[in-house]
Design a protein around this motif. Structure first.
Motif, PDB file in Angstrom:
ATOM      1  N   UNK A 117       0.718  -1.147  -0.027  1.00  0.00           N
ATOM      2  CA  UNK A 117      -0.066  -0.084   0.067  1.00  0.00           C
ATOM      3  C   UNK A 117       0.795   1.182   0.021  1.00  0.00           C
ATOM      4  N   UNK A 118       0.311   2.257  -0.694  1.00  0.00           N
ATOM      5  CA  UNK A 118       1.237   3.438  -0.852  1.00  0.00           C
ATOM      6  C   UNK A 118       1.254   4.040   0.622  1.00  0.00           C
ATOM      7  N   UNK A 119       2.255   5.051   0.371  1.00  0.00           N
ATOM      8  CA  UNK A 119       2.686   5.950   1.527  1.00  0.00           C
ATOM      9  C   UNK A 119       1.747   6.809   1.610  1.00  0.00           C
ATOM     10  N   UNK A 151      -5.349  -2.286  -5.858  1.00  0.00           N
ATOM     11  CA  UNK A 151      -4.389  -2.029  -4.960  1.00  0.00           C
ATOM     12  C   UNK A 151      -4.691  -0.843  -3.838  1.00  0.00           C
ATOM     13  N   UNK A 152      -5.915  -0.407  -3.707  1.00  0.00           N
ATOM     14  CA  UNK A 152      -6.342   0.760  -3.013  1.00  0.00           C
ATOM     15  C   UNK A 152      -7.121   0.366  -1.938  1.00  0.00           C
ATOM     16  N   UNK A 153      -6.837   0.748  -0.626  1.00  0.00           N
ATOM     17  CA  UNK A 153      -7.252   0.299   0.582  1.00  0.00           C
ATOM     18  C   UNK A 153      -8.854   1.016   0.665  1.00  0.00           C
ATOM     19  N   UNK A 169     -12.973   4.014   6.802  1.00  0.00           N
ATOM     20  CA  UNK A 169     -13.552   3.775   5.283  1.00  0.00           C
ATOM     21  C   UNK A 169     -13.109   5.042   4.604  1.00  0.00           C
ATOM     22  N   UNK A 170     -12.805   4.398   3.251  1.00  0.00           N
ATOM     23  CA  UNK A 170     -12.606   5.719   2.284  1.00  0.00           C
ATOM     24  C   UNK A 170     -13.755   6.068   1.724  1.00  0.00           C
TER      25      UNK A 170
END
Length: 445
Positions: A117-119, A151-153, A169-170
């Protein structure tokens, strides 16, 4: 007055301006040319080939500016040899919840890095956590994550204690957080059934939740092939516990144990205090993996980076594996037991190998010079499968190595790999006592 001669001669008396045989040859050539033009595609139909930039090969043999984006977009199931057998457990078609158990010395930064997961996502989650609950993660704590195919949370749940949970939650491009406080109870429930058709259908008919059927298939993936080993009349028992609030099932449940009786042999898996599953003797159900696909520790010339900016084009092109700078012809080793799905060539990946390890994990080895295995061949951890090279879209001799879980690339150098350590000492004694209690629960259900 003289009569004028007709301007047009009759067809019967017409003579070509060149010798007759030359005239017919020209007529035939014209017809062939028109036919060829008719079958050519229109200019707009011709796919424009990308410009290939030929860079000088580094004399040190460590340049690894390859771009495997198009190749990496190919899902593992399309690389699979259709002749290879498969089971009937439904394939994952969308994002699914996955569990992550916090280990000693880990924090949210290392966990996100392990999961790829990205920074940017990490900072947004930390910003949402105003009370710094995420700074106090403890070993053994469970984190549930919903990560989509990009690959997005999308969601994350962390149980802080038995009564409180954090839910992220996004929302748009940020995350909202909610503290859930509840009084919960766990109630055990047993299931038993007989194989009549496939294991999936038989277990569903017995009332076992679909998520636990998939988990059972994963637990036994190294010992039982549910598509071929189980026969009609074989028996199974499943013990799970369900979370309830004021007597109502919350939908959360945990698999405690399972036993399968097939051909007079008993296969079992039981949950231990460390969060892993073992057989009735405390032996691990996992197969061991090695971290590196090589004998020697070669220098890593390019690391796993989902947001890497390509050094040639300047565009963001994820680097979904780890590159090892190594001479052409160096041995490449299988990092775990498995079956070869693909051993062939690709314009971008060059000569490459794909190995399937169980149901969910695959490894990829790119830019090879020579193949030593064939599709369908079974390999063991440490087997020599190929020789390294510089084939495909590559600017220097190296090995590109990938690890994928459910076809999602993860960092090969940090991902938690299956280990095969058995229980021993006090941990084993406590586990064996717990297994006896589990079996009593099954007998009473």
């Amino acid at each position: 007055m003289k009569r004028l001669r007709p301007l047009v001669a009759s067809a019967a008396n017409w003579e070509p301006p060149v010798p007759r045989k030359h005239f017919y040859a020209m007529l035939l050539l014209t017809g062939l040319t028109l036919s060829a033009v008719a079958i050519l595609p229109a200019p707009g139909d011709i796919l424009e080939r990308p410009l290939r930039l030929e860079l000088p090969i580094s004399t040190s043999g460590t340049a690894t500016n390859e771009d495997n984006t198009e190749f990496n977009a190919i899902p593992d199931h399309e690389l699979m040899d259709p002749a290879l057998p498969d089971d009937d457990i439904p394939a994952d078609t969308g994002p699914e919840w996955q569990d992550y158990r916090v280990r000693n010395g880990e924090n949210l930064t290392t966990i996100f890095n392990t999961l790829g997961l990205s920074t940017t996502t990490l900072y947004k989650v930390l910003d949402a956590d105003g009370k710094n609950n995420l700074a106090r993660l403890k070993p053994g704590q469970n984190i549930e994550l919903l990560i989509d195919q990009d690959n997005i949370l999308q969601e994350m749940k962390i149980r802080l204690n038995i009564k409180q949970s954090l839910e992220f939650k996004r929302v748009d491009d940020n995350y909202s957080v909610n503290m859930i406080t509840e009084a919960v109870e766990w109630q055990k429930r047993g299931f038993d059934g007989v194989i009549n058709g496939s294991f999936y259908v038989s277990a569903r008919n017995a009332g076992v939740p679909a998520s636990h059927i998939k988990k059972i298939a994963n637990l036994f993936q190294w010992r039982l092939n549910f598509a071929s080993d189980l026969k009609k009349g074989d028996k199974f028992k499943v013990l799970m516990q369900q979370e309830t609030v004021q007597g109502k099932n919350t939908g959360n449940s945990q698999l405690l144990g399972v036993e399968v009786l097939s051909k007079g042999k008993r296969f079992s898996a039981w949950l231990a205090e460390d969060g892993n599953y073992y057989d009735a003797e405390g032996q691990s159900l996992e197969r061991g993996f090695r971290r590196y696909p090589t004998h020697s520790r070669y220098r890593i010339s390019s690391t796993f980076n989902p947001a890497r900016r390509h050094p040639i084009t300047g565009l963001v092109r994820p680097h979904e594996g780890t590159d090892f700078a190594m001479p052409i012809g160096s041995p490449v080793l299988a990092t775990g037991d498995g079956v070869v799905l693909k051993a062939t060539r690709h314009p971008l990946a060059g000569t490459y190998v794909v190995i399937k390890h169980g149901r969910t994990l695959t490894t990829r080895y790119l830019h090879l010079s020579k193949l030593l295995v064939k599709p369908g061949q079974k390999v063991k951890m440490g087997d020599k499968i190929a020789l390294s090279g510089n084939t495909g879209r590559s600017t220097g001799a190296h090995l590109h190595y990938e690890v994928r879980i459910n076809n999602r690339p993860v960092n090969p150098m940090t991902v938690k790999l299956p280990m095969a350590e058995p229980l021993s000492g006090k941990a084993k004694r406590q586990f064996l006592a717990k297994v006896q209690g589990y079996r009593k629960e099954l007998a009473a259900s």
